[in-house]
Design a protein around this motif. Structure first.
Motif, PDB file in Angstrom:
ATOM      1  N   GLU A 108      77.952  84.245  20.861  1.00 20.10           N
ATOM      2  CA  GLU A 108      76.681  83.715  20.367  1.00 20.10           C
ATOM      3  C   GLU A 108      75.776  84.855  19.893  1.00 20.10           C
ATOM      4  OE1 GLU A 108      73.121  80.803  21.935  1.00 20.10           O
ATOM      5  OE2 GLU A 108      73.946  82.278  23.322  1.00 20.10           O
ATOM      6  N   SER A 109      75.700  85.924  20.673  1.00 23.81           N
ATOM      7  CA  SER A 109      74.827  87.035  20.274  1.00 23.81           C
ATOM      8  C   SER A 109      75.331  87.705  18.998  1.00 23.81           C
ATOM      9  CB  SER A 109      74.697  88.052  21.406  1.00 23.81           C
ATOM     10  OG  SER A 109      75.916  88.714  21.633  1.00 23.81           O
ATOM     11  N   LYS A 110      76.651  87.845  18.844  1.00 20.22           N
ATOM     12  CA  LYS A 110      77.202  88.443  17.631  1.00 20.22           C
ATOM     13  C   LYS A 110      76.880  87.588  16.401  1.00 20.22           C
ATOM     14  CE  LYS A 110      81.092  90.767  19.855  1.00 20.22           C
ATOM     15  NZ  LYS A 110      82.556  90.798  20.021  1.00 20.22           N
ATOM     16  N   LEU A 111      77.059  86.278  16.562  1.00 23.31           N
ATOM     17  CA  LEU A 111      76.818  85.383  15.435  1.00 23.31           C
ATOM     18  C   LEU A 111      75.340  85.295  15.095  1.00 23.31           C
ATOM     19  CD1 LEU A 111      79.429  82.673  16.366  1.00 23.31           C
ATOM     20  CD2 LEU A 111      79.388  83.960  14.226  1.00 23.31           C
ATOM     21  N   LYS A 112      74.481  85.277  16.101  1.00 24.12           N
ATOM     22  CA  LYS A 112      73.044  85.224  15.829  1.00 24.12           C
ATOM     23  C   LYS A 112      72.564  86.507  15.169  1.00 24.12           C
ATOM     24  CE  LYS A 112      71.412  81.699  18.961  1.00 24.12           C
ATOM     25  NZ  LYS A 112      70.488  81.348  20.043  1.00 24.12           N
ATOM     26  N   THR A 113      73.161  87.634  15.548  1.00 28.56           N
ATOM     27  CA  THR A 113      72.818  88.907  14.917  1.00 28.56           C
ATOM     28  C   THR A 113      73.172  88.891  13.438  1.00 28.56           C
ATOM     29  OG1 THR A 113      73.186  90.079  16.993  1.00 28.56           O
ATOM     30  CG2 THR A 113      73.213  91.402  15.003  1.00 28.56           C
ATOM     31  N   SER A 114      74.272  88.199  13.104  1.00 24.46           N
ATOM     32  CA  SER A 114      74.680  88.131  11.701  1.00 24.46           C
ATOM     33  C   SER A 114      73.863  87.102  10.910  1.00 24.46           C
ATOM     34  CB  SER A 114      76.172  87.812  11.597  1.00 24.46           C
ATOM     35  OG  SER A 114      76.419  86.494  12.022  1.00 24.46           O
ATOM     36  N   GLY A 115      73.060  86.291  11.611  1.00 20.61           N
ATOM     37  CA  GLY A 115      72.189  85.342  10.921  1.00 20.61           C
ATOM     38  C   GLY A 115      72.605  83.892  11.053  1.00 20.61           C
ATOM     39  N   ALA A 116      73.631  83.614  11.832  1.00 22.84           N
ATOM     40  CA  ALA A 116      74.122  82.243  11.978  1.00 22.84           C
ATOM     41  C   ALA A 116      73.302  81.467  12.992  1.00 22.84           C
ATOM     42  CB  ALA A 116      75.592  82.262  12.420  1.00 22.84           C
ATOM     43  N   GLU A 117      73.318  80.142  12.848  1.00 20.98           N
ATOM     44  CA  GLU A 117      72.739  79.250  13.839  1.00 20.98           C
ATOM     45  C   GLU A 117      73.876  78.761  14.729  1.00 20.98           C
ATOM     46  OE1 GLU A 117      70.234  76.130  12.242  1.00 20.98           O
ATOM     47  OE2 GLU A 117      69.956  77.338  10.433  1.00 20.98           O
ATOM     48  N   VAL A 118      73.772  79.052  16.034  1.00 19.75           N
ATOM     49  CA  VAL A 118      74.864  78.782  16.949  1.00 19.75           C
ATOM     50  C   VAL A 118      74.356  77.988  18.139  1.00 19.75           C
ATOM     51  CG1 VAL A 118      76.663  79.859  18.363  1.00 19.75           C
ATOM     52  CG2 VAL A 118      75.883  80.998  16.313  1.00 19.75           C
ATOM     53  N   GLU A 119      75.243  77.166  18.708  1.00 24.34           N
ATOM     54  CA  GLU A 119      74.897  76.400  19.908  1.00 24.34           C
ATOM     55  C   GLU A 119      76.081  76.429  20.860  1.00 24.34           C
ATOM     56  OE1 GLU A 119      73.413  71.936  21.204  1.00 24.34           O
ATOM     57  OE2 GLU A 119      73.909  72.340  19.123  1.00 24.34           O
ATOM     58  N   ILE A 120      75.775  76.592  22.142  1.00 22.52           N
ATOM     59  CA  ILE A 120      76.801  76.549  23.184  1.00 22.52           C
ATOM     60  C   ILE A 120      76.671  75.235  23.921  1.00 22.52           C
ATOM     61  CG2 ILE A 120      77.625  77.607  25.309  1.00 22.52           C
ATOM     62  CD1 ILE A 120      76.535  80.258  24.311  1.00 22.52           C
ATOM     63  N   LYS A 121      77.780  74.538  24.058  1.00 17.18           N
ATOM     64  CA  LYS A 121      77.787  73.275  24.815  1.00 17.18           C
ATOM     65  C   LYS A 121      78.822  73.331  25.894  1.00 17.18           C
ATOM     66  CE  LYS A 121      76.148  70.229  21.185  1.00 17.18           C
ATOM     67  NZ  LYS A 121      76.383  69.028  20.431  1.00 17.18           N
TER      68      LYS A 121
END
Length: 121
Positions: A108-121
């Motif tokens: 999640e942190s890697k993807l958010k750093t790249s600018g993505a919107e991510v959700e963990i369920k």
């Protein structure tokens, strides 16, 4: 002579449901407790014990930096460029399922750093 728990249970087994309900009400009044409150507390403790151990990582959106997100997804998923691009463009999509909490948080942190919107369920 004292009565054992087994003897009490045997006596209750022979009672009707209505008699058992009357017994419970009498015990609640006698001891100043409520079986409903006790059951709620037991349920809350039971829910606390059951922690989620497997998580899924969802890509909700790609944000403004599409190329960076594609590169990150490509590295995370070990995909080719075209497969990663197709996956990112199909958002919202599940990237990984049945992963540990720590792995989900790292990704999640890697993807958010790249600018993505991510959700963990």
């Amino acid at each position: 002579m004292s009565i054992t728990k087994e003897q009490i249970i045997e006596a209750i087994e022979s009672m009707s449901i209505m008699d058992i309900m009357d017994l419970i009400n009498s015990m609640e009044k006698k001891f100043g407790v409520s079986s409903v409150i006790i059951n709620k507390q037991d349920n809350q403790q039971h829910e606390k014990k059951e922690e989620q151990t497997e998580f899924s990582l969802y890509l909700k959106g790609i944000g403004n930096n599409k190329i960076s997100v594609i590169k990150t997804v490509r590295n995370i998923m070990n995909l080719g460029l075209k497969e990663a691009k197709d996956l990112v463009e199909s958002a919202p999509v599940v990237l990984k399922e049945s992963i540990s909490k720590q792995e989900a948080l790292d990704l999640e942190s890697k993807l958010k750093t790249s600018g993505a919107e991510v959700e963990i369920k």
